[in-house]
Design a protein around this motif. Sequence first.
Motif, mmCIF file in Angstrom:
data_model
loop_
_atom_site.group_PDB
_atom_site.id
_atom_site.type_symbol
_atom_site.label_atom_id
_atom_site.label_comp_id
_atom_site.label_asym_id
_atom_site.label_seq_id
_atom_site.Cartn_x
_atom_site.Cartn_y
_atom_site.Cartn_z
ATOM 1 N N ASN A 37 0.845 -1.052 0.066
ATOM 2 C CA ASN A 37 0.226 0.043 0.135
ATOM 3 C C ASN A 37 0.986 1.279 0.089
ATOM 4 O OD1 ASN A 37 0.373 0.917 2.725
ATOM 5 N ND2 ASN A 37 -0.903 -0.684 3.460
ATOM 6 N N CYS A 259 -1.039 -3.433 11.644
ATOM 7 C CA CYS A 259 -1.547 -4.330 10.419
ATOM 8 C C CYS A 259 -0.469 -5.487 10.502
ATOM 9 C CB CYS A 259 -1.195 -3.404 9.483
ATOM 10 S SG CYS A 259 -1.799 -4.137 7.852
ATOM 11 N N CYS A 264 4.044 -3.864 6.377
ATOM 12 C CA CYS A 264 3.109 -2.733 6.648
ATOM 13 C C CYS A 264 3.253 -2.342 8.020
ATOM 14 C CB CYS A 264 1.709 -2.998 6.219
ATOM 15 S SG CYS A 264 0.582 -1.324 6.684
ATOM 16 N N CYS A 293 -4.705 -2.771 8.652
ATOM 17 C CA CYS A 293 -5.237 -1.311 8.217
ATOM 18 C C CYS A 293 -6.028 -1.152 7.189
ATOM 19 C CB CYS A 293 -3.535 -0.575 8.305
ATOM 20 S SG CYS A 293 -2.965 -0.653 6.591
ATOM 21 N N CYS A 296 -4.497 -1.616 3.736
ATOM 22 C CA CYS A 296 -4.414 -3.019 3.130
ATOM 23 C C CYS A 296 -5.847 -3.547 3.058
ATOM 24 C CB CYS A 296 -3.549 -3.846 4.129
ATOM 25 S SG CYS A 296 -1.826 -3.292 4.364
HETATM 26 ZN ZN LIG Z 1 -1.569 -2.549 6.299
#
Ligand SMILES: [Zn+2]
Length: 331
Positions: A37, A259, A264, A293, A296
């Motif tokens: 991401n 996350c 991440c 998160c 994601c």
């Molecule tokens: Zn994430």
Amino acid sequence: MDVFTPLTRDLSQQHLRLARELLAFKRLKTYLDFGCNSIYQWAICKHDLPPQETRAMVCVAEMLETLPALRAAAEQGRISWYKLRLLTPYATEESDEALVHLAGQYSVDQLRKALRYLAAGLNPDKDTEKIVTWKLDVHTIVLFEHALRKLSEQQQRRLSTNEALQRMSALVLTGNCDDAALQSCRDYAGLDILAEKARELMTLRDLPEELKDQVPEIQLVKVADLPPWENRLLRFNPHRHPLTPAQRTELMRRDGYCCSTPGCQNTLWLQVHHIVWFYHGGVTVRGNLAVLCSACHRMIHKRLLILKGRAPDGLDFRDRFGRLLRPPPDD
Ligand SMILES: [Zn+2]
């Protein structure tokens, strides 16, 4: 005068090239093709580059676009990467030339010292900062992280430590904080700390046999003695989609308020995701729920990121081409 060897020059030019590639990847959003991401997650997953290093590189590459003197010095190998990294945060269009001159006169260490006094003149925004080092116990750190997360989510943006401390101080100065409230917060943090230890042990489980003997016995005994952090009375209804606050807390605690996607590091705007989607027949049980998160989570629902497996330790994250997000070390 600075000692600048061909090796330093090569290293600096390679850093500059990598920094520019990272910036281009960021702008083109190429990281999405890898199921990531952000450029920071991509760099950690694919190159083991720490996020702060990536952030610094992208920042330097971006700033050099408006700093012709520092840019020319960097391209021609007249300034080392470390000096560039040190000086660019203070650079403005006005101080650009002067900083190149400064870099030629002083070593990295001398520059660091000189900047303490020159910072205000070079870039007035840097004048009001002071670095403070505090020694904090683990409970305090956990409590501060929770408070920072809550304040950031209230404000709908990530607050800096500075902003969070000001808001916390304002809260104390205008309200009250008694011993009972403090004790209950510490108890809550205590469970988070136990859950963190349990996660650390999970990683030890994968150690090769010959290395397992190296783990101090005392540590293993302590591990076995850890009181359960899970709420044994808490039940999940497999056929109910929304979670109760207690269920949510337990999953957040299990996944470390972070996350679950490899690389991440988002700790804000966390959501609980059904690995087998609820409307595909997935059930609401611990093993089918993972903390992600919002970025994601969105990637998964756009099918840019594919998640399979069982939470918390059997998760398999792949990009849309089927490549593992973090390949095993021997790949
Ligand atoms: Zn994430």
